[in-house]
Design an enzyme around this catalytic site. Structure first.
Site, PDB file in Angstrom:
ATOM      1  N   THR A 131       0.812  -1.220   0.000  1.00 15.83           N
ATOM      2  CA  THR A 131       0.000   0.000   0.000  1.00 15.83           C
ATOM      3  C   THR A 131       0.845   1.271   0.000  1.00 15.83           C
ATOM      4  OG1 THR A 131      -1.511   1.274   1.422  1.00 15.83           O
ATOM      5  CG2 THR A 131      -0.131  -0.314   2.531  1.00 15.83           C
ATOM      6  N   ASP A 132       0.260   2.353  -0.488  1.00 12.41           N
ATOM      7  CA  ASP A 132       0.928   3.666  -0.449  1.00 12.41           C
ATOM      8  C   ASP A 132       1.153   4.133   0.991  1.00 12.41           C
ATOM      9  OD1 ASP A 132      -1.756   4.226   0.163  1.00 12.41           O
ATOM     10  OD2 ASP A 132      -1.992   5.801  -1.354  1.00 12.41           O
ATOM     11  N   GLU A 133       0.377   3.563   1.934  1.00 10.82           N
ATOM     12  CA  GLU A 133       0.458   4.055   3.315  1.00 10.82           C
ATOM     13  C   GLU A 133       1.810   3.786   3.965  1.00 10.82           C
ATOM     14  OE1 GLU A 133      -2.949   3.547   5.788  1.00 10.82           O
ATOM     15  OE2 GLU A 133      -4.320   3.709   4.114  1.00 10.82           O
ATOM     16  N   TYR A 156      -1.512  -0.264  11.227  1.00 12.08           N
ATOM     17  CA  TYR A 156      -1.751  -0.956   9.942  1.00 12.08           C
ATOM     18  C   TYR A 156      -0.584  -0.742   8.991  1.00 12.08           C
ATOM     19  CZ  TYR A 156      -3.314  -1.437   5.102  1.00 12.08           C
ATOM     20  OH  TYR A 156      -3.378  -1.743   3.755  1.00 12.08           O
ATOM     21  N   ALA A 158       2.393   0.293   9.549  1.00 10.24           N
ATOM     22  CA  ALA A 158       3.651  -0.257  10.072  1.00 10.24           C
ATOM     23  C   ALA A 158       3.716  -1.762   9.816  1.00 10.24           C
ATOM     24  CB  ALA A 158       3.764   0.035  11.571  1.00 10.24           C
ATOM     25  N   LYS A 160       2.202  -3.369   7.363  1.00 12.58           N
ATOM     26  CA  LYS A 160       2.388  -3.580   5.912  1.00 12.58           C
ATOM     27  C   LYS A 160       3.836  -3.274   5.517  1.00 12.58           C
ATOM     28  CE  LYS A 160      -0.351  -4.501   3.156  1.00 12.58           C
ATOM     29  NZ  LYS A 160      -0.816  -5.821   2.646  1.00 12.58           N
ATOM     30  N   ASN A 185      -5.645   4.290  -2.626  1.00  9.61           N
ATOM     31  CA  ASN A 185      -6.985   3.883  -2.157  1.00  9.61           C
ATOM     32  C   ASN A 185      -7.858   3.347  -3.287  1.00  9.61           C
ATOM     33  OD1 ASN A 185      -6.015   5.762  -0.032  1.00  9.61           O
ATOM     34  ND2 ASN A 185      -8.018   5.295   0.856  1.00  9.61           N
ATOM     35  N   ASN A 255     -11.645  14.315   1.344  1.00 11.97           N
ATOM     36  CA  ASN A 255     -12.747  13.491   1.849  1.00 11.97           C
ATOM     37  C   ASN A 255     -14.100  14.210   1.811  1.00 11.97           C
ATOM     38  OD1 ASN A 255     -10.895  11.486   2.356  1.00 11.97           O
ATOM     39  ND2 ASN A 255     -10.630  12.043   4.524  1.00 11.97           N
ATOM     40  N   GLY A 281      -3.242  10.198  14.463  1.00 10.47           N
ATOM     41  CA  GLY A 281      -2.151   9.964  13.495  1.00 10.47           C
ATOM     42  C   GLY A 281      -2.590  10.040  12.044  1.00 10.47           C
TER      43      GLY A 281
HETATM   44  P1  NAD Z   1     -10.178  -6.791   2.802  1.00  7.40           P
HETATM   45  O1  NAD Z   1     -10.119  -6.496   4.253  1.00  7.40           O
HETATM   46  O2  NAD Z   1     -11.423  -6.491   2.045  1.00  7.40           O
HETATM   47  O3  NAD Z   1      -9.872  -8.351   2.554  1.00  7.40           O
HETATM   48  C1  NAD Z   1      -8.878  -9.043   3.251  1.00  7.40           C
HETATM   49  C2  NAD Z   1      -9.131 -10.546   3.072  1.00  7.40           C
HETATM   50  O4  NAD Z   1      -8.071 -11.256   3.735  1.00  7.40           O
HETATM   51  C3  NAD Z   1     -10.441 -11.025   3.688  1.00  7.40           C
HETATM   52  O5  NAD Z   1     -11.116 -11.889   2.809  1.00  7.40           O
HETATM   53  C4  NAD Z   1     -10.000 -11.779   4.948  1.00  7.40           C
HETATM   54  O6  NAD Z   1     -10.876 -12.821   5.322  1.00  7.40           O
HETATM   55  C5  NAD Z   1      -8.635 -12.300   4.503  1.00  7.40           C
HETATM   56  N1  NAD Z   1      -7.740 -12.577   5.631  1.00  7.40           N
HETATM   57  C6  NAD Z   1      -7.479 -11.778   6.707  1.00  7.40           C
HETATM   58  N2  NAD Z   1      -6.607 -12.380   7.542  1.00  7.40           N
HETATM   59  C7  NAD Z   1      -6.285 -13.568   6.970  1.00  7.40           C
HETATM   60  C8  NAD Z   1      -5.419 -14.630   7.340  1.00  7.40           C
HETATM   61  N3  NAD Z   1      -4.705 -14.591   8.479  1.00  7.40           N
HETATM   62  N4  NAD Z   1      -5.317 -15.703   6.521  1.00  7.40           N
HETATM   63  C9  NAD Z   1      -6.038 -15.769   5.368  1.00  7.40           C
HETATM   64  N5  NAD Z   1      -6.890 -14.792   4.983  1.00  7.40           N
HETATM   65  C10 NAD Z   1      -7.006 -13.707   5.767  1.00  7.40           C
HETATM   66  O7  NAD Z   1      -8.915  -6.062   2.163  1.00  7.40           O
HETATM   67  P2  NAD Z   1      -8.740  -5.405   0.719  1.00  7.40           P
HETATM   68  O8  NAD Z   1      -9.174  -3.991   0.781  1.00  7.40           O
HETATM   69  O9  NAD Z   1      -9.296  -6.325  -0.297  1.00  7.40           O
HETATM   70  O10 NAD Z   1      -7.148  -5.394   0.643  1.00  7.40           O
HETATM   71  C11 NAD Z   1      -6.433  -6.486   0.062  1.00  7.40           C
HETATM   72  C12 NAD Z   1      -4.954  -6.208   0.137  1.00  7.40           C
HETATM   73  O11 NAD Z   1      -4.661  -5.011  -0.579  1.00  7.40           O
HETATM   74  C13 NAD Z   1      -4.420  -5.978   1.553  1.00  7.40           C
HETATM   75  O12 NAD Z   1      -3.157  -6.589   1.637  1.00  7.40           O
HETATM   76  C14 NAD Z   1      -4.317  -4.473   1.666  1.00  7.40           C
HETATM   77  O13 NAD Z   1      -3.309  -4.112   2.570  1.00  7.40           O
HETATM   78  C15 NAD Z   1      -3.962  -4.095   0.254  1.00  7.40           C
HETATM   79  N6  NAD Z   1      -4.360  -2.743  -0.183  1.00  7.40           N
HETATM   80  C16 NAD Z   1      -5.640  -2.321  -0.042  1.00  7.40           C
HETATM   81  C17 NAD Z   1      -6.014  -1.064  -0.533  1.00  7.40           C
HETATM   82  C18 NAD Z   1      -7.425  -0.556  -0.412  1.00  7.40           C
HETATM   83  O14 NAD Z   1      -7.687   0.595  -0.757  1.00  7.40           O
HETATM   84  N7  NAD Z   1      -8.388  -1.362   0.010  1.00  7.40           N
HETATM   85  C19 NAD Z   1      -5.057  -0.246  -1.135  1.00  7.40           C
HETATM   86  C20 NAD Z   1      -3.739  -0.722  -1.251  1.00  7.40           C
HETATM   87  C21 NAD Z   1      -3.415  -1.975  -0.782  1.00  7.40           C
HETATM   88  O1  TDX Z   2     -15.852   7.160   8.663  1.00 12.05           O
HETATM   89  C1  TDX Z   2     -14.838   7.593   8.095  1.00 12.05           C
HETATM   90  N1  TDX Z   2     -14.663   8.945   7.966  1.00 12.05           N
HETATM   91  C2  TDX Z   2     -13.574   9.499   7.371  1.00 12.05           C
HETATM   92  O2  TDX Z   2     -13.458  10.728   7.290  1.00 12.05           O
HETATM   93  C3  TDX Z   2     -13.832   6.717   7.546  1.00 12.05           C
HETATM   94  C4  TDX Z   2     -13.970   5.218   7.659  1.00 12.05           C
HETATM   95  C5  TDX Z   2     -12.732   7.295   6.944  1.00 12.05           C
HETATM   96  N2  TDX Z   2     -12.594   8.645   6.871  1.00 12.05           N
HETATM   97  C6  TDX Z   2     -11.412   9.210   6.189  1.00 12.05           C
HETATM   98  C7  TDX Z   2     -10.094   8.676   6.652  1.00 12.05           C
HETATM   99  C8  TDX Z   2      -9.247   8.748   5.403  1.00 12.05           C
HETATM  100  O3  TDX Z   2      -8.708  10.051   5.268  1.00 12.05           O
HETATM  101  O4  TDX Z   2     -11.519   8.827   4.811  1.00 12.05           O
HETATM  102  C9  TDX Z   2     -10.232   8.514   4.266  1.00 12.05           C
HETATM  103  C10 TDX Z   2     -10.252   7.085   3.763  1.00 12.05           C
HETATM  104  O5  TDX Z   2     -10.369   6.240   4.889  1.00 12.05           O
HETATM  105  P1  TDX Z   2     -10.354   4.635   4.760  1.00 12.05           P
HETATM  106  O6  TDX Z   2     -11.395   4.193   3.804  1.00 12.05           O
HETATM  107  O7  TDX Z   2     -10.358   4.079   6.140  1.00 12.05           O
HETATM  108  O8  TDX Z   2      -8.963   4.391   4.012  1.00 12.05           O
HETATM  109  P2  TDX Z   2      -7.459   4.719   4.393  1.00 12.05           P
HETATM  110  O9  TDX Z   2      -7.285   4.918   5.838  1.00 12.05           O
HETATM  111  O10 TDX Z   2      -7.003   5.821   3.479  1.00 12.05           O
HETATM  112  O11 TDX Z   2      -6.767   3.323   3.981  1.00 12.05           O
HETATM  113  C11 TDX Z   2      -7.171   2.653   2.775  1.00 12.05           C
HETATM  114  O12 TDX Z   2      -6.265   2.870   1.730  1.00 12.05           O
HETATM  115  C12 TDX Z   2      -5.036   2.228   1.760  1.00 12.05           C
HETATM  116  C13 TDX Z   2      -7.363   1.148   2.978  1.00 12.05           C
HETATM  117  O13 TDX Z   2      -8.244   0.924   4.044  1.00 12.05           O
HETATM  118  C14 TDX Z   2      -6.059   0.463   3.201  1.00 12.05           C
HETATM  119  O14 TDX Z   2      -6.236  -0.946   3.297  1.00 12.05           O
HETATM  120  C15 TDX Z   2      -5.158   0.744   2.043  1.00 12.05           C
HETATM  121  O15 TDX Z   2      -3.903   0.198   2.264  1.00 12.05           O
END
Ligand code: NAD
Ligand code: TDX
Length: 342
Positions: A131-133, A156, A158, A160, A185, A255, A281
């Protein structure tokens, strides 16, 4: 596009948001590849998101934990994997602040376990979905490149970043063919309604308040999930091992602007917006420089932000049952029961 040929690919976390979108796309495009989905089915894992592929003979599901070494080893004995893509993670920043332990167990220990087993079995390519985070937070200008210093701010990110370091070490020390993608995101169908965009849509549709953290001016770089999946596919087949690839949508939105856009698309009033206490944070701004993957691998996002958000809002409108059952916990108990009885 394939030079490398894979016969069986292990996808972990395939029942989550990005993993389920990836499996759908991958099965469709690679008609001679078997996909094994290993997922723990945590609160975020939902097999309902894969209903349309579950009868595909090339799709195989296993419920299990990536940090359970004996389980993972048994799976590698049963199948000969040519590649592993690790999507499995605890993925929500707010949950990592409330309880970081699960993030270390899955994101750090789980990654180490997968790396070790994949190494033992001589798996060809291992792709870590990051992730970019991990780069931390930006000021008003500039973008993250692959050489930006790693500076995670939440438990989170940290966890990743730690996983990325392990992947790098397994490449350098053991010569494993590893790849790391770092994406901004995502948004799109099947995203769990705790994340910002689906939460805003679900709350608006229920005439509930939309909680905006802090001043609402935090900026995220949004990418449509299918574009992220195509980038992962490009890196899996064409990426150079040992490398990191940044992936971004090039859509920076504050946002509060995003929440207002969603309200206007749903014909709901701005009075539903509610400023709430900021996330501790809270990273101010993310923006990705994707020029490396664009020039080296020829990938670029195909979906415009306007089209992506339109598709997403419409998907949540026409799949109310999917997200409402998640909110009430109905799916969770159904699948838990089904797999616990095996
Ligand atoms: P998500 O939370 O929707 O899905 C995570 C999946 O992993 C779930 O199906 C869960 O059951 C499974 N899982 C969790 N712990 C597990 C374990 N110990 N063993 C096996 N399976 C397990 O997450 P997502 O948004 O689909 O993200 C997928 C990946 O992409 C993650 O690694 C996340 O860090 C990364 N990522 C997400 C975003 C985003 O915007 N959502 C952006 C960049 C990177
Ligand atoms: O209720 C909310 N109100 C709000 O203002 C929530 C849930 C979030 N926010 C803000 C926090 C962030 O600035 O919106 C922005 C996006 O929040 P999230 O959807 O929680 O995403 P973010 O924290 O940016 O992290 C996401 O992008 C990178 C994913 O959850 C991560 O898994 C991914 O690695």
């Amino acid at each position: 596009m394939t030079e490398t040929h894979f016969k069986v690919v292990l996808i972990t976390g395939g029942a989550g948001f990005i993993g389920s979108n990836f499996i759908r796309l991958f099965l469709e495009r690679h008609r001679d590849v078997d996909v094994v989905n290993l997922d723990k089915l945590t609160y975020a894992g939902n097999l309902e998101s894969l209903r349309d592929v579950e009868s595909n003979p090339r799709y195989h599901f296993y419920r299990g934990d990536i940090s359970d070494e004996s389980f993972v080893s048994r799976l590698f004995h049963e199948w000969h994997f040519d590649a592993v893509i690790n999507f499995a993670a605890e993925s929500h920043v707010d949950r990592s602040i409330l309880g970081p332990a699960a993030f270390i167990d899955t994101n750090v220990r789980g990654t180490m376990t997968l790396l070790e087993v994949a190494r033992e079995f001589g798996v060809g390519r291992y792709l870590q979905v990051s992730t970019d985070e991990v780069y931390g937070s930006l000021g008003p200008s500039g973008k993250f490149t692959e050489t930006t210093h790693i500076s995670p701010n939440s438990p989170y990110s940290a966890s990743k970043a730690s996983a990325d370091m392990l992947v790098r070490a397994w490449w350098k020390t053991f010569g494993m063919e590893t790849l790391i993608t770092r994406c901004s995101n995502n948004f799109g169908p099947y995203q769990f309604p705790e994340k910002f965009i689906p939460l805003m849509i679900a709350n608006a549709l229920q005439d509930k308040k939309l909680p905006i953290y802090g001043d609402g001016m935090n900026v995220r770089d949004w990418i449509y999930v299918e574009d992220h999946c195509e980038a992962i596919e490009a890196v899996l087949y064409k990426g150079k091992t040992g490398e990191v690839y940044n992936i971004g949508g090039g859509n920076e939105v504050a946002n509060i602007e995003m929440a207002k856009l969603i309200l206007s698309k749903l014909g709901k009033p701005d009075s539903l917006l509610e400023y709430v206490k900021d996330r501790p944070g809270h990273d101010r701004r993310y923006a990705m420089d994707s020029s490396k993957i664009e020039t080296e691998l020829g990938w670029k996002p195909r979906r415009s932000f306007a089209d992506g958000i339109e598709l997403t809002v419409n998907w949540y409108l026409s799949n109310e049952e999917w997200w409402k059952r998640i909110i009430t916990g109905e799916y969770q108990s159904y699948y838990k029961l089904q797999y616990e009885q095996r």
